[in-house]
Design a protein around this motif. Structure first.
Motif, PDB file in Angstrom:
ATOM      1  N   ALA A  38      -1.650  13.092   4.760  1.00  0.00           N
ATOM      2  CA  ALA A  38      -3.044  13.514   4.952  1.00  0.00           C
ATOM      3  C   ALA A  38      -4.039  12.705   4.111  1.00  0.00           C
ATOM      4  O   ALA A  38      -5.178  13.140   3.901  1.00  0.00           O
ATOM      5  CB  ALA A  38      -3.222  15.005   4.663  1.00  0.00           C
ATOM      6  N   GLU A  39      -3.605  11.541   3.633  1.00  0.00           N
ATOM      7  CA  GLU A  39      -4.516  10.660   2.909  1.00  0.00           C
ATOM      8  C   GLU A  39      -4.442   9.266   3.515  1.00  0.00           C
ATOM      9  O   GLU A  39      -3.491   8.924   4.213  1.00  0.00           O
ATOM     10  CB  GLU A  39      -4.152  10.588   1.424  1.00  0.00           C
ATOM     11  N   GLY A  40      -5.466   8.456   3.229  1.00  0.00           N
ATOM     12  CA  GLY A  40      -5.395   7.068   3.645  1.00  0.00           C
ATOM     13  C   GLY A  40      -4.533   6.266   2.695  1.00  0.00           C
ATOM     14  O   GLY A  40      -4.283   6.672   1.567  1.00  0.00           O
ATOM     15  N   PRO A  41      -4.067   5.100   3.141  1.00  0.00           N
ATOM     16  CA  PRO A  41      -3.297   4.224   2.246  1.00  0.00           C
ATOM     17  C   PRO A  41      -4.137   3.767   1.065  1.00  0.00           C
ATOM     18  O   PRO A  41      -5.356   3.599   1.192  1.00  0.00           O
ATOM     19  CB  PRO A  41      -2.936   3.030   3.148  1.00  0.00           C
ATOM     20  N   LEU A  95       0.236   0.060  10.771  1.00  0.00           N
ATOM     21  CA  LEU A  95      -1.192   0.138  11.067  1.00  0.00           C
ATOM     22  C   LEU A  95      -1.602  -1.117  11.826  1.00  0.00           C
ATOM     23  O   LEU A  95      -1.327  -2.232  11.388  1.00  0.00           O
ATOM     24  CB  LEU A  95      -2.014   0.237   9.776  1.00  0.00           C
ATOM     25  N   PHE A 136      -4.152   0.855  -2.257  1.00  0.00           N
ATOM     26  CA  PHE A 136      -3.569  -0.392  -2.751  1.00  0.00           C
ATOM     27  C   PHE A 136      -2.667  -0.122  -3.951  1.00  0.00           C
ATOM     28  O   PHE A 136      -3.005   0.662  -4.841  1.00  0.00           O
ATOM     29  CB  PHE A 136      -4.689  -1.349  -3.139  1.00  0.00           C
ATOM     30  N   PHE A 152      -9.396   2.745   2.245  1.00  0.00           N
ATOM     31  CA  PHE A 152      -9.203   3.507   3.470  1.00  0.00           C
ATOM     32  C   PHE A 152      -9.820   4.896   3.378  1.00  0.00           C
ATOM     33  O   PHE A 152      -9.855   5.511   2.306  1.00  0.00           O
ATOM     34  CB  PHE A 152      -7.712   3.673   3.757  1.00  0.00           C
ATOM     35  N   GLY A 153     -10.265   5.390   4.536  1.00  0.00           N
ATOM     36  CA  GLY A 153     -10.602   6.791   4.661  1.00  0.00           C
ATOM     37  C   GLY A 153      -9.328   7.615   4.805  1.00  0.00           C
ATOM     38  O   GLY A 153      -8.221   7.068   4.862  1.00  0.00           O
ATOM     39  N   SER A 154      -9.467   8.927   4.899  1.00  0.00           N
ATOM     40  CA  SER A 154      -8.308   9.818   4.939  1.00  0.00           C
ATOM     41  C   SER A 154      -7.742  10.009   6.341  1.00  0.00           C
ATOM     42  O   SER A 154      -6.725  10.681   6.507  1.00  0.00           O
ATOM     43  CB  SER A 154      -8.656  11.171   4.321  1.00  0.00           C
ATOM     44  N   PHE A 177       3.731   0.781   2.651  1.00  0.00           N
ATOM     45  CA  PHE A 177       3.484  -0.241   3.659  1.00  0.00           C
ATOM     46  C   PHE A 177       3.432  -1.606   3.005  1.00  0.00           C
ATOM     47  O   PHE A 177       2.702  -1.812   2.020  1.00  0.00           O
ATOM     48  CB  PHE A 177       2.152   0.014   4.370  1.00  0.00           C
ATOM     49  N   TYR A 208       0.850  -1.169   0.000  1.00  0.00           N
ATOM     50  CA  TYR A 208       0.000   0.000   0.000  1.00  0.00           C
ATOM     51  C   TYR A 208       0.895   1.232   0.000  1.00  0.00           C
ATOM     52  O   TYR A 208       1.981   1.247   0.586  1.00  0.00           O
ATOM     53  CB  TYR A 208      -0.919   0.022   1.230  1.00  0.00           C
ATOM     54  N   PHE A 256      -7.551   5.200  11.117  1.00  0.00           N
ATOM     55  CA  PHE A 256      -8.061   4.975   9.765  1.00  0.00           C
ATOM     56  C   PHE A 256      -9.198   3.966   9.807  1.00  0.00           C
ATOM     57  O   PHE A 256      -9.081   2.905  10.426  1.00  0.00           O
ATOM     58  CB  PHE A 256      -6.963   4.455   8.839  1.00  0.00           C
ATOM     59  N   PHE A 269       0.158  -5.169   8.879  1.00  0.00           N
ATOM     60  CA  PHE A 269       0.999  -4.194   8.187  1.00  0.00           C
ATOM     61  C   PHE A 269       2.386  -4.104   8.808  1.00  0.00           C
ATOM     62  O   PHE A 269       2.565  -4.286  10.014  1.00  0.00           O
ATOM     63  CB  PHE A 269       0.353  -2.805   8.260  1.00  0.00           C
ATOM     64  N   LYS A 323       1.013   5.490   0.711  1.00  0.00           N
ATOM     65  CA  LYS A 323       0.296   6.512   1.474  1.00  0.00           C
ATOM     66  C   LYS A 323       0.965   7.865   1.287  1.00  0.00           C
ATOM     67  O   LYS A 323       2.143   8.050   1.608  1.00  0.00           O
ATOM     68  CB  LYS A 323       0.261   6.145   2.957  1.00  0.00           C
TER      69      LYS A 323
END
Lengths: 115, 116
Positions: free
Chosen positions: A41-44, B43, A46, B107-109, A89, A36, B90, A105, A38
């Motif tokens: 300020a964002e989510g991971p 995570l 794929f 995933f969300g932010s 990750f 993943y 997350f 992870f 990242k």
């Protein structure tokens, strides 16, 4: 004890060169491995995955290699671009109860691609 | 496309306060989960749900409660916040709990939580 380990917290690479990110695991029950990516300020999100029955999977500039005997996988990015700068990750899948699986992870590697 | 939406983005709490982190997804995913990200730890899974009315504990569940009354929503409750819960949280969802090995987790932010 971490079952998925990324021993390099950071990596810097020149634009156009190859980036190699490494990951080691300890649990033999993992049957699928994923990477993943990242951005701050964002989510991971794929990136690429590989089944435990394969040793290589390629998607454009990204290739993941799996060495089951060494419990080691690596992500190769060729050629590296400044937009690839992010935290990467490594993650591994194992079965939970029923049909659900859990992703475990690693701690991540910050890749910086220098222009 | 909304995907996975988390609110709030930032929160500061005092020790002992309670709060709820909200998570909603509009992809009709059965599986939802909460992770926390800490430096050097990656995570880690807190709680997960494989469908409405079904929840279970992950790797680090202590101090957190969850419920899943609808397919769309999966709130995470901190009952009595502690400084050790300072982290980035997350929410993530997938179609069927990663039952298919090539199924992706969305995933969300994230929510940056500080407990003083």
């Amino acid at each position: 004890d971490q079952q998925v380990k990324q021993n390099s917290p950071s990596l810097s690479v020149q634009e156009g060169r190859i980036s190699i990110l490494n990951c080691d695991y300890t649990n033999s029950m993992f049957d699928y491995f994923l990477w993943y990516k990242k951005y701050p300020a964002e989510g991971p999100t794929f990136l690429i995955s590989i089944s435990s029955i394969k040793d290589k999977n390629e998607d454009g500039r990204f290739t993941v290699f799996l060495n089951k005997s060494a419990k080691h996988l690596s992500l190769h990015i060729v050629p590296s671009q400044p937009g690839d700068s992010a935290v990467y990750f490594c993650a591994a899948l194992a079965r939970l109860s029923g049909s659900a699986r859990q992703l475990t992870f690693g701690s991540g590697t910050q890749l910086t691609v220098l222009p | 496309n909304a995907g996975v939406t988390q609110t709030p983005k930032f929160q500061v709490l005092k020790t002992g306060q309670s709060m709820t982190l909200q998570c909603a997804q509009d992809m009709n995913h059965e599986y939802m989960s909460w992770y926390r990200q800490d430096p050097g730890m990656g995570l880690r899974l807190i709680h997960y749900s494989v469908g409405a009315g079904i929840t279970d504990q992950g790797e680090v569940p202590n101090g957190y409660n969850v419920s899943r009354s609808t397919t769309e929503d999966f709130p995470l409750r901190l009952l009595s916040a502690a400084p050790s819960q300072t982290s980035v949280y997350f929410c993530a969802s997938s179609y069927s709990g990663l039952a298919a090995a090539n199924e992706k987790l969305f995933f969300g932010s994230g929510t940056q939580l500080s407990v003083l």
